[in-house]
Design a protein around this motif. Structure first.
Motif, PDB file in Angstrom:
ATOM      1  N   ALA A  45       1.389  -1.576   0.192  1.00  0.00           N
ATOM      2  CA  ALA A  45      -0.139   0.189   0.084  1.00  0.00           C
ATOM      3  C   ALA A  45       1.000   1.129  -0.331  1.00  0.00           C
ATOM      4  CB  ALA A  45      -0.496   0.053   1.005  1.00  0.00           C
ATOM      5  N   ASP A  46       2.152   0.908   0.765  1.00  0.00           N
ATOM      6  CA  ASP A  46       2.963   2.123   0.484  1.00  0.00           C
ATOM      7  C   ASP A  46       3.290   2.531  -0.356  1.00  0.00           C
ATOM      8  OD1 ASP A  46       2.856   3.083   3.160  1.00  0.00           O
ATOM      9  OD2 ASP A  46       3.996   2.179   4.013  1.00  0.00           O
ATOM     10  N   GLN A  47       3.767   1.270  -1.305  1.00  0.00           N
ATOM     11  CA  GLN A  47       4.536   1.427  -2.356  1.00  0.00           C
ATOM     12  C   GLN A  47       3.294   2.005  -3.339  1.00  0.00           C
ATOM     13  OE1 GLN A  47       5.711  -1.926  -4.285  1.00  0.00           O
ATOM     14  NE2 GLN A  47       7.751  -1.458  -5.091  1.00  0.00           N
ATOM     15  N   VAL A  48       1.925   1.563  -3.443  1.00  0.00           N
ATOM     16  CA  VAL A  48       1.598   2.206  -4.256  1.00  0.00           C
ATOM     17  C   VAL A  48       1.455   3.663  -4.294  1.00  0.00           C
ATOM     18  CG1 VAL A  48      -0.916   2.311  -4.761  1.00  0.00           C
ATOM     19  CG2 VAL A  48      -0.077   0.162  -4.600  1.00  0.00           C
ATOM     20  N   ARG A  49       0.756   4.097  -2.221  1.00  0.00           N
ATOM     21  CA  ARG A  49       0.937   5.486  -2.538  1.00  0.00           C
ATOM     22  C   ARG A  49       2.188   6.800  -3.263  1.00  0.00           C
ATOM     23  NH1 ARG A  49      -1.134   3.602   2.063  1.00  0.00           N
ATOM     24  NH2 ARG A  49      -3.532   4.267   2.625  1.00  0.00           N
ATOM     25  N   VAL A  50       3.472   5.952  -2.844  1.00  0.00           N
ATOM     26  CA  VAL A  50       4.582   6.886  -3.481  1.00  0.00           C
ATOM     27  C   VAL A  50       4.542   6.404  -4.879  1.00  0.00           C
ATOM     28  CG1 VAL A  50       7.449   5.797  -3.612  1.00  0.00           C
ATOM     29  CG2 VAL A  50       6.187   5.790  -1.756  1.00  0.00           C
ATOM     30  N   PHE A 106      -9.851   5.464  -6.071  1.00  0.00           N
ATOM     31  CA  PHE A 106     -10.484   4.361  -5.203  1.00  0.00           C
ATOM     32  C   PHE A 106      -9.610   4.205  -3.380  1.00  0.00           C
ATOM     33  CE2 PHE A 106     -11.676   3.192  -9.517  1.00  0.00           C
ATOM     34  CZ  PHE A 106     -12.917   3.307  -9.452  1.00  0.00           C
ATOM     35  N   PRO A 107      -9.283   5.780  -3.284  1.00  0.00           N
ATOM     36  CA  PRO A 107      -8.444   5.243  -1.520  1.00  0.00           C
ATOM     37  C   PRO A 107      -8.620   4.278  -0.704  1.00  0.00           C
ATOM     38  CG  PRO A 107      -9.677   7.566  -2.035  1.00  0.00           C
ATOM     39  CD  PRO A 107     -10.019   6.406  -3.245  1.00  0.00           C
ATOM     40  N   GLY A 108     -10.361   3.981  -0.851  1.00  0.00           N
ATOM     41  CA  GLY A 108     -10.554   3.434   0.063  1.00  0.00           C
ATOM     42  C   GLY A 108      -9.946   2.219  -0.475  1.00  0.00           C
ATOM     43  N   PHE A 109      -9.990   1.660  -1.453  1.00  0.00           N
ATOM     44  CA  PHE A 109      -8.965   0.092  -1.669  1.00  0.00           C
ATOM     45  C   PHE A 109      -8.186  -0.274  -1.119  1.00  0.00           C
ATOM     46  CE2 PHE A 109     -12.142  -0.769  -5.025  1.00  0.00           C
ATOM     47  CZ  PHE A 109     -13.603  -1.388  -4.397  1.00  0.00           C
ATOM     48  N   VAL A 110      -6.974   1.048  -1.180  1.00  0.00           N
ATOM     49  CA  VAL A 110      -5.147   1.748  -0.506  1.00  0.00           C
ATOM     50  C   VAL A 110      -5.418   1.270   0.091  1.00  0.00           C
ATOM     51  CG1 VAL A 110      -3.577   2.419  -1.388  1.00  0.00           C
ATOM     52  CG2 VAL A 110      -5.100   2.370  -2.763  1.00  0.00           C
ATOM     53  N   ASP A 111      -6.284   2.182   1.167  1.00  0.00           N
ATOM     54  CA  ASP A 111      -6.465   1.873   2.843  1.00  0.00           C
ATOM     55  C   ASP A 111      -6.577   0.752   3.018  1.00  0.00           C
ATOM     56  OD1 ASP A 111      -6.136   4.831   3.116  1.00  0.00           O
ATOM     57  OD2 ASP A 111      -8.021   5.269   2.849  1.00  0.00           O
TER      58      ASP A 111
END
Length: 536
Positions: A45-50, A106-111
């Motif tokens: 998830a952190d890698q997706v945000r980066v 879809f930030p909810g899926f990333v969380d």
């Protein structure tokens, strides 16, 4: 028969003969695996945000430079990510795009990924399906996609949905929330059709096609029915007849000059024992290679074309030393043509400095090993050959010639480079542009020392972004990334080497003056005999 006593497992304190011990360790290891999966999901998830931030930064730079259409900064950034993560550039570009979409839409899926409630693969499935939820009003579309996230997370909490089952469930939910009809979405999706081929091990490949579902199902059904018909038509064992001896028939192979590598009767006389999958694969290949398209007359009559390399020493060994691959010349020479490339060289072949255990294979596009017999069979239909001369020690190309007029410089560079010289890219040299390392408009010369092959994608990126390239001696390329990292790419070896064999060394004695001078400057050794020539 020896029974397994579980000795390696006992090191962990596990007794495979004790059910209580097995149950305890099973629970411990599965719990450990589950904990690791949660930790891996949080990192993912952190890698997706980066990646999403990187994609946003590159998009801003493209907008400032006016390069949005070609996304030069996105491509440049993806090239660096590909090198860092050891993945293909297309995969890196896809990862940047997917991350940007996931975080933005879809930030909810990333969380949920960060909390270990879903996997990376489930995130890809859900974001892909969620993009189908659309509406003319942006605010309404955002609200509906938020509802899609809520419903799908509730589904995941209530039942087990691995990626394949999740894809079908998500498609149904997305269909209920979108304003756009299936027909409209299908028409847009049709524009993503493609065919790709990926080389795999042992001379095989994966051929993939993205097609409309109805046509794909129809193709699979036709292959299945044709395969069943072919298998039903096989002669029964009692009907089989012994084929004539190969020696009774005229030696057509010898007359044509194409060697026969089969042992015994012709392959076509052997019983057909192919499985249904093998039959369908062969039917698929036959129809694509021998039939003309019905939808476009302009494409009729076009034949397939492949290029491969055949080491001449392997050819001589396989053919019993008679040099049956005609027209390739003698010595460390070889030949290439549309449909065939043949080359050869030294007396010993090595891989990364170690002696080969088998003869050097034929190479498709100069890179991918393929069966030697198949390459020679196809070489019999080649319209021309190109001989490639290689250095006897290093295996690098020293010269290229042709038996009919051609662009000798282009042929030399194609033989030297083999593929796109961008680190990690394997686009064959035959489909690459020749790039001036020192640009022509800035005084660069059109010489072998200033040219190399780049695929069109990397050729454009080299000129449009902050990547810089320097060519060193021997065709060694040095690339500097926009971040300042230095990468070196060396030409592929042609898998041809000579090695020293002291048993056959018969050096001539040097002049007497040279011997005297050497003896004066070299300390005597215990085994030296007066008058012996100095070692070399």
């Amino acid at each position: 028969m020896n029974s397994y006593d579980g000795e390696p497992l006992k090191v962990l304190g596990l007794d495979p003969h004790d059910p209580v011990s097995v149950l305890a360790w099973r629970k411990f290891l599965l719990d450990w695996d589950a904990d690791l999966a949660v930790m891996a999901a949080a990192v993912a998830a952190d890698q997706v945000r980066v990646r999403a931030k990187l994609a946003e930064m590159a998009s801003v730079l493209d907008e400032l430079d006016g390069t949005e259409e070609h996304a030069m900064h996105v491509q440049s950034l993806a090239a660096e990510i590909a090198l860092i993560e050891q993945i293909g550039q297309a995969a890196a570009e896809g990862a940047l795009s997917d991350a940007g979409i996931a975080v933005r839409e879809f930030p909810g899926f990333v969380d949920a990924l960060g909390e270990g409630k879903l996997s990376e693969e489930q995130l890809r499935v859900l974001t892909g399906a969620g993009l189908s939820v659309s509406h003319a009003d942006a605010a309404e579309q955002s609200a509906r996609r938020g509802e899609f996230v809520r419903v799908m997370l509730a589904e995941l909490d209530s039942r087990v949905l691995p990626p394949k089952a999740l894809r079908m469930a998500a498609a149904r939910v997305a269909e209920s929330l979108t304003e756009e009809s299936v027909s409209e979405r299908h028409e847009r999706a049709r524009k993503t059709r493609y065919v790709s081929v990926t080389a795999t091990e042992n001379g095989m490949c994966m051929l993939r096609a993205r097609l409309p579902l109805i046509e794909g199902k129809a193709i699979a059904d036709r292959l299945r029915k044709q395969g069943k018909a072919l298998i039903r038509a096989r002669p029964k064992p009692a009907q089989a007849r012994r084929a004539p001896e190969a020696s009774d028939a005229p030696d057509a192979q010898e007359a044509s000059g194409v060697p026969d590598f089969t042992d015994g009767p012709n392959v076509s006389d052997a019983p057909d024992e192919r499985t249904m999958d093998e039959v369908k694969a062969d039917l698929f290949t036959d129809m694509l290679l021998t039939s003309d398209p019905m939808s476009c007359a302009a494409a009729a009559g076009i034949q397939a074309n492949v290029q491969f390399t055949i080491p001449i020493l392997t050819a001589l060994t396989k053919l019993g030393g008679n040099g049956a691959v005609s027209g390739t010349g003698s010595g460390p020479g070889s030949g290439r043509g549309p449909g065939s490339r043949v080359r050869g060289g030294g007396a010993a072949s090595c891989v990364a400095g170690a002696a080969r255990l088998t003869p050097a294979p034929a190479l498709l596009d100069g890179m991918i090993p393929v069966p030697f017999e198949e390459a020679v069979r196809l070489a019999g239909t080649a319209t021309s050959f190109v001989r490639i001369l290689t250095h006897p020690i290093t295996g690098t190309v020293t010269a290229v010639d042709t038996y009919r007029p051609s662009a000798a410089m282009r042929a030399f560079l194609a033989a030297r480079d083999i593929h796109c010289r961008w680190p990690g890219c394997r686009q064959p040299a035959t489909r690459c542009d020749l790039d001036h390392t020192h640009a022509w408009e800035h005084g660069g010369k059109t010489t072998l020392e200033n040219l190399c092959g780049f695929c069109k994608h990397h050729h454009v990126m080299k000129h449009a972004t902050a990547w810089t390239v320097t060519q060193l001696d021997g065709g060694v390329m040095q690339l500097r990334t926009p971040s300042g990292k230095i990468l070196t790419d060396r030409p592929e070896h042609h898998d041809v080497y000579f090695t020293r064999n002291d048993e056959y060394e018969t050096p001539a004695a040097p002049p007497q003056d040279s011997v005297a001078e050497t003896e004066r400057t070299r300390a005597p050794e215990p085994n030296d005999v007066p008058g012996d020539p100095p070692p070399f």
